[in-house]
Enzyme design. Structure first.
Site, PDB file in Angstrom:
ATOM      1  N   HIS A 129       3.859 -28.385  21.208  1.00 43.42           N
ATOM      2  CA  HIS A 129       3.389 -27.407  20.493  1.00 43.42           C
ATOM      3  C   HIS A 129       4.233 -27.002  19.374  1.00 43.42           C
ATOM      4  CE1 HIS A 129       0.713 -24.742  18.748  1.00 43.42           C
ATOM      5  NE2 HIS A 129       0.241 -23.775  19.644  1.00 43.42           N
ATOM      6  N   ARG A 292       3.249 -17.007  13.519  1.00 45.38           N
ATOM      7  CA  ARG A 292       2.772 -18.418  13.436  1.00 45.38           C
ATOM      8  C   ARG A 292       2.652 -18.920  11.244  1.00 45.38           C
ATOM      9  NH1 ARG A 292       0.110 -20.634  17.050  1.00 45.38           N
ATOM     10  NH2 ARG A 292       0.613 -22.481  16.134  1.00 45.38           N
TER      11      ARG A 292
HETATM   12  N1  NVA Z   1      -0.565 -24.655  26.878  1.00 44.13           N
HETATM   13  C1  NVA Z   1      -2.023 -24.022  26.147  1.00 44.13           C
HETATM   14  C2  NVA Z   1      -0.850 -23.690  24.208  1.00 44.13           C
HETATM   15  C3  NVA Z   1      -2.497 -22.678  23.662  1.00 44.13           C
HETATM   16  C4  NVA Z   1      -1.724 -22.020  22.783  1.00 44.13           C
HETATM   17  C5  NVA Z   1      -3.010 -25.335  26.091  1.00 44.13           C
HETATM   18  O1  NVA Z   1      -2.602 -26.962  25.680  1.00 44.13           O
HETATM   19  O2  NVA Z   1      -4.576 -25.332  26.016  1.00 44.13           O
HETATM   20  N1   CP Z   2      -1.435 -20.231  20.329  1.00 43.17           N
HETATM   21  C1   CP Z   2      -1.722 -20.640  19.411  1.00 43.17           C
HETATM   22  O1   CP Z   2      -1.783 -22.101  19.550  1.00 43.17           O
HETATM   23  O2   CP Z   2      -2.769 -19.882  19.920  1.00 43.17           O
HETATM   24  P1   CP Z   2      -4.573 -20.802  19.235  1.00 43.17           P
HETATM   25  O3   CP Z   2      -5.040 -21.344  20.344  1.00 43.17           O
HETATM   26  O4   CP Z   2      -5.603 -19.450  19.389  1.00 43.17           O
HETATM   27  O5   CP Z   2      -4.217 -21.790  18.226  1.00 43.17           O
END
Ligand code: NVA
Ligand code: CP
Length: 305
Positions: A129, A292
């Site tokens: 991410h 973000r």
């Molecule tokens: N580890 C989490 C992050 C969400 C922003 C997921 O992948 O669901």
């Molecule tokens: N932190 C993040 O990516 O949030 P969302 O899943 O809401 O986009």
């Protein structure tokens, strides 16, 4: 830099350059200076997973830069019915100036970037991410006045956030400690890549099962959900296994006195973090969420401008 797939692919200077541009765009936005750098350009935004922050911040960011954001839910496009990534890439590059994608398999994003002759931005995969970590590093810089030499401790699941945080810390000269329970450690290939990045930056990476060891003297304490998107069926088991990794007041006491608490959100109070920590004076979660927008504007301006 054609795409943003992984912070590991970027040089230290490229990561720092994105952070500097993000901070500049934030400052200028607040003083009313507009930048229509992406006037007439369109960003396709493919989502096969849910999102609040990513969707809204990319849409608003694209609009602020004078471009047009096009939301493409996988429920609505043919990709969701089995059209190949190759054909999707070849069609979309005829219309769009960039693609942002949030999906499960990281390999799908790599394939899309290879096939499409336009920039591709990874907005979360099961593995990484990077956009979130750019925002987190920006936030750390704002609160600490520097990045070099700081220590970040991540407590919890060895997931996409842990992976991108390792990469990000190494690129900006921060130490990183990850505490994850046995069986939920970070991906071994990512760890090998990260070790090489830490070696290059001369900083330290600690991988441990012990949350107290990881959090010792940390300047930034980070956690994430124990149940990522796609893992819903493992929820009960994970909640049991991860309980000793909860970031609570007791554990937080081992960090530096001025440590900040971070979470990419969405958060589940009473599980990975207690209310007194996430809603307490050390928490900077909404600054991260705001950043973000600014960090991704820097990414889009750099790749698509
Ligand atoms: N580890 C989490 C992050 C969400 C922003 C997921 O992948 O669901
Ligand atoms: N932190 C993040 O990516 O949030 P969302 O899943 O809401 O986009």
């Amino acid at each position: 830099m054609k795409d943003l797939i992984s912070l590991h692919d970027l040089s230290s200077d490229e990561v720092k350059g994105l952070l500097e541009l993000g901070l500049k765009l934030k400052k200028e936005l607040k003083s009313g200076i507009e930048h229509h750098i992406l006037k007439g350009k369109t960003l396709g935004m493919i989502f096969t997973k849910s999102s609040t922050r990513t969707r809204v911040s990319f849409e608003v960011g694209m609009t602020q830069l004078g471009g047009y954001p096009l939301f493409l839910s996988s429920n609505d496009i043919q990709l969701g019915r089995g059209e190949t990534i190759h054909d999707t890439a070849k069609v979309l590059e005829r219309y769009l100036d960039g693609i942002m994608i949030r999906t499960y398999a990281h390999s799908d994003v790599i394939e899309l970037a290879e096939e499409a002759n336009i920039p591709v931005i990874n907005a979360l995969t099961d593995l990484l991410h990077p956009c979130q970590v750019l925002a987190d590093l920006m936030t750390t810089y704002e609160h600490k006045g520097k990045l070099e030499g700081l220590k970040l401790a991540y407590i919890g699941d060895g997931n996409n956030m842990a992976h991108s945080l390792m990469y990000g810390c190494a690129k900006v000269g921060m130490d990183c400690a990850i505490a994850a329970p046995k069986g939920y450690e970070c991906n071994s290939e990512v760890v090998e890549n990260a070790k090489a990045d830490f070696k290059a930056s001369g900083r330290t990476l600690i991988l441990t099962e012990d949350p107290v060891e990881a959090i010792k003297n940390a300047d930034v304490v980070y956690t994430d959900t124990w149940v990522s998107m796609g893992q819903e069926s493992e929820k009960a088991e994970r909640q049991k296994i991860f309980m000793p990794y909860q970031v609570n007041k007791e554990l937080f006491k081992n960090a530096d006195n001025d440590a900040v608490f971070m979470h990419c959100l969405p958060a589940y109070r009473g599980f990975e973090v207690t209310k007194d920590v996430i809603d307490g004076p050390h928490s900077v979660i909404f600054d991260e969420a705001e950043n973000r927008l600014h960090a991704q504007k820097a990414v889009m301006a750099t790749l698509m401008g």
